[in-house]
Motif scaffolding. Structure first.
Motif, short mmCIF file in Angstrom:
data_model
loop_
_atom_site.label_atom_id
_atom_site.label_comp_id
_atom_site.label_asym_id
_atom_site.label_seq_id
_atom_site.Cartn_x
_atom_site.Cartn_y
_atom_site.Cartn_z
N GLU A 7 0.83 -1.21 0.00
CA GLU A 7 0.00 0.00 0.00
C GLU A 7 0.86 1.26 0.00
O GLU A 7 0.53 2.25 -0.65
N ASN A 11 0.62 3.98 -2.90
CA ASN A 11 0.31 5.37 -2.59
C ASN A 11 1.38 6.32 -3.10
O ASN A 11 1.07 7.40 -3.60
N GLU A 14 0.83 6.63 -6.84
CA GLU A 14 -0.35 7.45 -7.15
C GLU A 14 -0.10 8.93 -6.87
O GLU A 14 -0.51 9.79 -7.64
N ASN A 15 0.61 9.23 -5.78
CA ASN A 15 0.93 10.62 -5.47
C ASN A 15 1.83 11.22 -6.55
O ASN A 15 1.63 12.35 -7.01
#
Length: 89
Positions: A7, A11, A14-15
Motif C-alpha cells: 500500500e 500510494n 499514485e501521489n
C-alpha cells in the motif's frame, strides 16, 4: 505487513503520478497542439500527412530490422570465434 508495504508503494506511485498529471498536463498540451495546428488543415493535407507518416514508420521499421539483423550476424560470428578458440585451445 506485506500489505502495508504494498500500500505504501502504491500510494507513492499514485501521489507521484497525480503530481505529474497536475504539473505537466501532457494530454492537454498535446490536444491543444492538435486543435491549434492539425484541425484547421484541409482534409487532403491530413490524408497526405498520414500516408507520409505511415511510409516513414514502415521504412524506419525495415531499416531497424536490417540493422538488428547485421548486429545479430556480427554477434553470432564473434560467438562462433570465441567457441572455436575455447574448444580448440
Amino acid at each position: 505487513m506485506w500489505e502495508a508495504v504494498k500500500e505504501f508503494f502504491i500510494n507513492q506511485y499514485e501521489n507521484f503520478n497525480g503530481y505529474l498529471q497536475d504539473t505537466l498536463d501532457f494530454d492537454g498540451k498535446i490536444l491543444g497542439l492538435y486543435t491549434d495546428f492539425v484541425t484547421p488543415l484541409p482534409e487532403l493535407i491530413k490524408i497526405l500527412g498520414a500516408v507520409f507518416l505511415g511510409v516513414l514508420i514502415v521504412f524506419g521499421t525495415i531499416s531497424f530490422v536490417k540493422k538488428l539483423l547485421k548486429l545479430f550476424i556480427v554477434i553470432a560470428v564473434i560467438l562462433v570465434i570465441v567457441l572455436a578458440v575455447t574448444q580448440l585451445g
